[in-house]
Structure formats: C-alpha cells, structure tokens
Write a protein that holds these residues in place. Sequence first.
Motif, PDB file in Angstrom:
ATOM      1  N   PHE A   6       0.823  -1.210   0.000  1.00 19.99           N
ATOM      2  CA  PHE A   6       0.000   0.000   0.000  1.00 19.99           C
ATOM      3  C   PHE A   6       0.858   1.262   0.000  1.00 19.99           C
ATOM      4  O   PHE A   6       0.505   2.272  -0.616  1.00 19.99           O
ATOM      5  N   HIS A   7       1.986   1.192   0.703  1.00 15.17           N
ATOM      6  CA  HIS A   7       2.863   2.348   0.749  1.00 15.17           C
ATOM      7  C   HIS A   7       3.426   2.689  -0.624  1.00 15.17           C
ATOM      8  O   HIS A   7       3.723   3.847  -0.919  1.00 15.17           O
ATOM      9  N   GLY A   8       3.560   1.666  -1.477  1.00 18.52           N
ATOM     10  CA  GLY A   8       4.019   1.915  -2.841  1.00 18.52           C
ATOM     11  C   GLY A   8       3.038   2.766  -3.632  1.00 18.52           C
ATOM     12  O   GLY A   8       3.440   3.611  -4.441  1.00 18.52           O
ATOM     13  N   ILE A   9       1.735   2.566  -3.392  1.00 14.60           N
ATOM     14  CA  ILE A   9       0.717   3.410  -4.033  1.00 14.60           C
ATOM     15  C   ILE A   9       0.866   4.847  -3.546  1.00 14.60           C
ATOM     16  O   ILE A   9       0.788   5.801  -4.331  1.00 14.60           O
ATOM     17  N   SER A  10       1.095   5.004  -2.246  1.00  8.76           N
ATOM     18  CA  SER A  10       1.276   6.346  -1.687  1.00  8.76           C
ATOM     19  C   SER A  10       2.478   7.042  -2.308  1.00  8.76           C
ATOM     20  O   SER A  10       2.433   8.247  -2.584  1.00  8.76           O
ATOM     21  N   GLN A  11       3.574   6.294  -2.521  1.00  7.39           N
ATOM     22  CA  GLN A  11       4.769   6.897  -3.095  1.00  7.39           C
ATOM     23  C   GLN A  11       4.495   7.481  -4.476  1.00  7.39           C
ATOM     24  O   GLN A  11       4.901   8.606  -4.786  1.00  7.39           O
ATOM     25  N   VAL A  12       3.798   6.722  -5.307  1.00 11.59           N
ATOM     26  CA  VAL A  12       3.520   7.173  -6.674  1.00 11.59           C
ATOM     27  C   VAL A  12       2.527   8.328  -6.666  1.00 11.59           C
ATOM     28  O   VAL A  12       2.734   9.358  -7.323  1.00 11.59           O
ATOM     29  N   PHE A  13       1.422   8.186  -5.918  1.00 10.35           N
ATOM     30  CA  PHE A  13       0.408   9.236  -5.883  1.00 10.35           C
ATOM     31  C   PHE A  13       0.980  10.521  -5.303  1.00 10.35           C
ATOM     32  O   PHE A  13       0.695  11.622  -5.802  1.00 10.35           O
ATOM     33  N   TYR A  14       1.804  10.416  -4.256  1.00  9.23           N
ATOM     34  CA  TYR A  14       2.405  11.588  -3.632  1.00  9.23           C
ATOM     35  C   TYR A  14       3.277  12.344  -4.632  1.00  9.23           C
ATOM     36  O   TYR A  14       3.263  13.574  -4.669  1.00  9.23           O
ATOM     37  N   GLU A  15       4.056  11.611  -5.435  1.00  9.64           N
ATOM     38  CA  GLU A  15       4.961  12.271  -6.372  1.00  9.64           C
ATOM     39  C   GLU A  15       4.202  13.122  -7.378  1.00  9.64           C
ATOM     40  O   GLU A  15       4.571  14.267  -7.644  1.00  9.64           O
ATOM     41  N   TYR A  16       3.120  12.580  -7.914  1.00  7.23           N
ATOM     42  CA  TYR A  16       2.338  13.350  -8.891  1.00  7.23           C
ATOM     43  C   TYR A  16       1.526  14.458  -8.211  1.00  7.23           C
ATOM     44  O   TYR A  16       1.373  15.554  -8.772  1.00  7.23           O
ATOM     45  N   ALA A  17       0.997  14.188  -6.998  1.00  6.41           N
ATOM     46  CA  ALA A  17       0.271  15.232  -6.275  1.00  6.41           C
ATOM     47  C   ALA A  17       1.195  16.397  -5.942  1.00  6.41           C
ATOM     48  O   ALA A  17       0.822  17.566  -6.066  1.00  6.41           O
ATOM     49  N   SER A  18       2.418  16.083  -5.537  1.00  6.45           N
ATOM     50  CA  SER A  18       3.403  17.112  -5.230  1.00  6.45           C
ATOM     51  C   SER A  18       3.760  17.931  -6.462  1.00  6.45           C
ATOM     52  O   SER A  18       3.906  19.149  -6.399  1.00  6.45           O
ATOM     53  N   ALA A  19       3.887  17.255  -7.608  1.00  9.81           N
ATOM     54  CA  ALA A  19       4.213  17.962  -8.851  1.00  9.81           C
ATOM     55  C   ALA A  19       3.065  18.861  -9.279  1.00  9.81           C
ATOM     56  O   ALA A  19       3.264  20.034  -9.628  1.00  9.81           O
ATOM     57  N   PHE A  20       1.841  18.364  -9.240  1.00 14.27           N
ATOM     58  CA  PHE A  20       0.691  19.149  -9.691  1.00 14.27           C
ATOM     59  C   PHE A  20       0.419  20.324  -8.760  1.00 14.27           C
ATOM     60  O   PHE A  20       0.021  21.400  -9.206  1.00 14.27           O
ATOM     61  N   ALA A  21       0.653  20.120  -7.458  1.00 14.09           N
ATOM     62  CA  ALA A  21       0.440  21.199  -6.491  1.00 14.09           C
ATOM     63  C   ALA A  21       1.604  22.175  -6.465  1.00 14.09           C
ATOM     64  O   ALA A  21       1.585  23.135  -5.689  1.00 14.09           O
ATOM     65  N   ASN A  22       2.620  21.935  -7.300  1.00 12.50           N
ATOM     66  CA  ASN A  22       3.827  22.767  -7.312  1.00 12.50           C
ATOM     67  C   ASN A  22       4.426  22.859  -5.912  1.00 12.50           C
ATOM     68  O   ASN A  22       4.843  23.916  -5.456  1.00 12.50           O
ATOM     69  N   ASN A  23       4.449  21.695  -5.236  1.00  9.35           N
ATOM     70  CA  ASN A  23       4.995  21.630  -3.881  1.00  9.35           C
ATOM     71  C   ASN A  23       6.456  21.186  -3.905  1.00  9.35           C
ATOM     72  O   ASN A  23       7.328  21.883  -3.414  1.00  9.35           O
ATOM     73  N   GLY A  24       6.737  20.012  -4.462  1.00  6.23           N
ATOM     74  CA  GLY A  24       8.112  19.582  -4.623  1.00  6.23           C
ATOM     75  C   GLY A  24       8.602  18.548  -3.644  1.00  6.23           C
ATOM     76  O   GLY A  24       9.621  17.903  -3.880  1.00  6.23           O
ATOM     77  N   SER A  25       7.926  18.375  -2.501  1.00 11.87           N
ATOM     78  CA  SER A  25       8.349  17.339  -1.565  1.00 11.87           C
ATOM     79  C   SER A  25       8.023  15.971  -2.143  1.00 11.87           C
ATOM     80  O   SER A  25       7.258  15.854  -3.100  1.00 11.87           O
ATOM     81  N   GLY A  26       8.600  14.927  -1.560  1.00  8.82           N
ATOM     82  CA  GLY A  26       8.368  13.601  -2.118  1.00  8.82           C
ATOM     83  C   GLY A  26       8.525  12.508  -1.087  1.00  8.82           C
ATOM     84  O   GLY A  26       9.116  12.704  -0.032  1.00  8.82           O
ATOM     85  N   PHE A  27       7.977  11.336  -1.405  1.00  3.96           N
ATOM     86  CA  PHE A  27       8.263  10.122  -0.652  1.00  3.96           C
ATOM     87  C   PHE A  27       9.531   9.542  -1.274  1.00  3.96           C
ATOM     88  O   PHE A  27       9.481   8.886  -2.314  1.00  3.96           O
ATOM     89  N   GLU A  28      10.663   9.803  -0.632  1.00  4.90           N
ATOM     90  CA  GLU A  28      11.939   9.602  -1.297  1.00  4.90           C
ATOM     91  C   GLU A  28      12.374   8.155  -1.448  1.00  4.90           C
ATOM     92  O   GLU A  28      13.517   7.882  -1.786  1.00  4.90           O
ATOM     93  N   GLY A  29      11.475   7.202  -1.190  1.00  5.10           N
ATOM     94  CA  GLY A  29      11.804   5.822  -1.505  1.00  5.10           C
ATOM     95  C   GLY A  29      11.618   5.533  -2.981  1.00  5.10           C
ATOM     96  O   GLY A  29      11.818   4.406  -3.438  1.00  5.10           O
ATOM     97  N   LEU A  30      11.229   6.546  -3.744  1.00  2.00           N
ATOM     98  CA  LEU A  30      10.915   6.379  -5.155  1.00  2.00           C
ATOM     99  C   LEU A  30      12.161   6.595  -6.004  1.00  2.00           C
ATOM    100  O   LEU A  30      12.875   7.579  -5.836  1.00  2.00           O
ATOM    101  N   GLY A  31      12.435   5.670  -6.926  1.00  2.00           N
ATOM    102  CA  GLY A  31      13.546   5.846  -7.863  1.00  2.00           C
ATOM    103  C   GLY A  31      13.089   6.695  -9.029  1.00  2.00           C
ATOM    104  O   GLY A  31      12.656   6.181 -10.066  1.00  2.00           O
ATOM    105  N   ASP A  32      13.199   8.017  -8.883  1.00  2.00           N
ATOM    106  CA  ASP A  32      12.545   8.920  -9.825  1.00  2.00           C
ATOM    107  C   ASP A  32      13.480   9.566 -10.838  1.00  2.00           C
ATOM    108  O   ASP A  32      13.029  10.370 -11.658  1.00  2.00           O
TER     109      ASP A  32
END
Length: 575
Positions: A464-490
């Motif tokens: 489930f945390h893997g879903i959060s990592q992906v959704f957080y990355e795109y939510a952060s990008a769209f919100a122009n926030n920039g923070s991330g769940f840094e377990g993601l190989g981005d």
Amino acid sequence: MNEFLFVFALAIGLGWPLGRYLAAVMRGAPMRVDGLFGWIEKPIYRLLGTDPNRGMTWRGYAKAFALSNLVVGLIVWVQFMTQAWLPLNPDDIPNMRWDLALHTMVSFLTNTNQQHYSGQAQLSYLSQMVGIVGLQVATPMMGLAMVVATLRALFGGRQEMERDAAEATHGHAAENEDRDVGNYWADVTRATFRFMLPLCLMLSVLLTGQGVPSTLEAGPQVTPVDAAADMKTQKIPLGPVSPMVAAKQLGSNGGGWYGPNSAVPLENPTPFSNVLEMVGILLIPIAVVFMIGPFTRRRRLTAMVFGTMLLMSLASTGLSIWSEAYSATSADPALMEGKEVRLGVESSALWSSITTQVNNGSVNSMHDSLAPLTGMVAMANMLINSIWGGIGCGLQQFLVYLLLAVFLAGLMTGRTPELFGRKIEAQEVKLLALLILLQPLVLLGFTAATMALPQFTGNSNPDFHGISQVFYEYASAFANNGSGFEGLGDATYWWNLTCSLVLALGRFPALIVPLAVAGLMARKRVAPEGMGTLRIESSTFSLTLIAVIVILTVLQFTPALVLGPVADHLTLVAH
C-alpha cells in the motif's frame, strides 16, 4: 506544542505589517524608497522596452507571463546541460542529462523545486546560484504578479481601484471593454527588488550567523572518524548555501542545496535556524493574505480569507502532530527512520504540515518515513493547495474555490451568482470547471498508468505504501509543492518526462485561467449591492467555502487515499 504556537505567532505578527508594505509596492503608488530602487528599476524597464505606467489587458498580461517563462526556461535548460564547460565549477560537476535538465528546469520554473537529483553532487556553483536561486527569486514574484492582476480585474481594473474610495462610482469603463489589469513587467520588477530580495538578504544573514555555509570555495577533504567506513577521505560539499536556503524558504520554493534538504546539519544546524526556516515558509503567503485589504480597500475580505485559511491550517497541523507523536502508530520505532533526532518528532510533523500547506516542499525529515496518516494529511494539504498556498498561486487557487462557492451559494438561495457586483455566468463557470476537473484527470491518470507499468514505477515498497509513493509524487508535482516520498527511484526518463508535464499542467492553467475569468467578469456592468447581495465576508460563507473545498478536493480522492495511507495505517496497526 510551544514551537507550534511560536512559529505561527511570529509568522502572523511579521506578516501583517509586511502585507501592508506589499500592498503599497503592488499598487505602484509613490513611496519613500523610490529613490533607492528607481536607479535599479529604470534600466530594467528600458531593457525590456516597457513603460511601467502603461497597462495591459488580461490577455496581454497572460502573454507577457508566458513569454517570460519561455525565455527564462530555455536559458536555464541550456545552462544545466552545459554546466561542465562554464565557470564556478570547482568540484568538476558534469553536464546534466537532457531529460533530468528538462525536469529540473520545469520544476524550478513552476516554483515547485521537485528534485530528481542531489544538488551538492549534480549542480555546479553557477547552476545553483544563477539557474536555481535565480528562478527561486523570480518565479514566486511571477505568481504574485498574476494574483495581483486577478484582484485588479475582479474589482474592475486598475483605474477603478486607484480612484479614491469615497468618490468611486461604478461604470467608469464602458461595458464589454477590456480593463487595465496592470503592467506585468513592472509588477514583477517592483516585487522582486523592493520585496523579495531584501527579505532574502535579511534571512540569509541570520542563517549565516547560525552556521549555514556561505562560500565560493571548494569543499574540504576530511578524514572520517570511523575507520571501519573503508574510506580514507571524504569531501564535505559546501558553497553559497545560506542565500539559497533563504530563497527556498521565503519563495515557497523548497529545493535544497543538499539532497536531504533541511535535515542536513549544514543546511539547518540549530534549533533557532529550524524556527527561522519554518517561519520563512509561512511568512510571505500570510503577508499576501494581509495585502488583500489595503490593496482592494476591503478590509473584511482579508479577515474572511485569513480566517478560512487559518482554520484549515490549524486543523491540518493539529492532525499531523497528533498522528506523528500521539496516535497508535507513534510508538513504532520504525517510524524514527528518516527523522532527525536532534530536531524531534513534533518538529518534523510541524514542518511536514506547513511545508505542504504552503507550496514549499522543503523538509527537515523524510516524508517517506512519516506515519501513514501524517503522510495522508500532507497529501490532503497539497490536494487542497490553498491552505496559505504558494506565493500568489495559493491565493489564486483560493479565488477559484471562492468563485465556485459563490456560484453554488447563488444556486442554493435562488439568487443570480455575483461577486463584487459582477455576475458569474456560464462562460466563467465552464472555465473554472475545466480547471477543477484537470486535477483528478492528471493525478489519477498518471498514477494509474505508472502503477500499471511496473518497469517504470521504481517504488521501493510494492504494498500500500508503494501506491502512496507514486500518488504523492504526482500530487506534489501538480500542487507545485516539490516534496516527495523519497523511496521512489525517480531519476528516470519516465519520471522526469511525466513529472515535467504534470508540473506545467499544475502551474500555468492555475494561474492563467483565474485571470481570464476575472478579466471576463471585469467587462460586465456592475450591479449595486443591495439586500439580496450575497455577503461573502461572513463566518457562514467561510464555512460554506471550506465545505466546497473539502468536497472538490479531498473527497474526490478518497479512494486513492484509502488504498494508500489509510490501508498502510491499518496494516501497521494490525502488526
């Protein structure tokens, strides 16, 4: 809790006089500091070929905004790809790959600072100082200029607003005639030199006094204390860190000099620097709210906007601190991974909350290590995107919700929807609806596509945390926030290119569409206020507005939040 109260009290106490000063700067009225800043601004106006007193229609203003972003973006993109051949590169940093350079450019151009690189290892001093810090100073002021132009349009244009309040009468401009919403180049220039840069200078000096590096020399070579590390020497990366940290905090930017951001002792060395940086996150967004009253001459409008934002902010911050420090998962020792013991759990939760309430994104702990419900609060903050929000863009998004709330309240009460005497009709509502629908289409679409293509996902947790990592990355990008769940190989082609698109979609429509709506409304005949006029400057309307915000943002993403952080929380509690 004391830190929480002190940070908010200091930010609000400083934000009120700063907002009044900002209103004077953006009104363009004569000021005592004209002699000081005039010698800087006049050559810039000549270079740009613009007369600061010559106004623009909303279309001209939007075109100037788009042109400035295009030109600056191309210059910075080329700089990142050629930094190895440019000066101020004592550590011999190589050129950036084109897709990473594109993502980095778009990220900082959109005032997001989402980082798929580690700053101290992949950017030269010149790239950090000119490309990164330059955009960190300029792009927040571009967003501020756009919301100022939108406010002018909502109140009938610059001429209507500049007339004395006691003598103002409606109908100064002809109906169906485009209004003057200001001069984009003048607005950005004045805000940058009279407001942003002086604040950055003051905060930079304070942080340098706390031990944040500020040097152009190469980092020293040192011998590790632990001989078992199998490393004879280690290079300590330094540089002009303090000015960048000041710009990243004050400008709703968030991108740090170091990869781990303000969790690094060099970037955030003391408890006092930690407080200074948190106050820096909130200061200008709060000042922009306090700017509304003196700028529009509607003091009660400031009270309504401030009260609404503050209520949402306190609820969000309280939930974050409770989840991280006092909930059923708080005793799990695994949650201390990724947190700075010297700062503490409550400080990490407080920072995570305010950095996502504002489009800042800087961190003093790794958000991937937050308790699941704390991560959900951070996601909700970014989905709402107007709890203080970024400089300009946060208030711009708030105005979108305000217009929709007025429209819905008008329908519920059987009145023609009007804001400040101007009707909200089908054309405006369609534009606002497209803007609201864009968020779920982009976030859910890209999250689903990424999860369906595991060869591109790169998440460190398949659960489930893997879903959060992906959704957080795109939510952060769209919100122009920039923070991330840094377990993601981005740092891949997929993430760099898809996030670049999401970054642009989250920034430019959100700034241009509200200006277009306000510009269209400004052309309409103004109806005098009467007994049937909807009073938006009231606690009842404020609660209605919060309900609309929650329904349009958090509730429509409930399935994604349940599949991610809620399920993650239940799994953790079950074990």
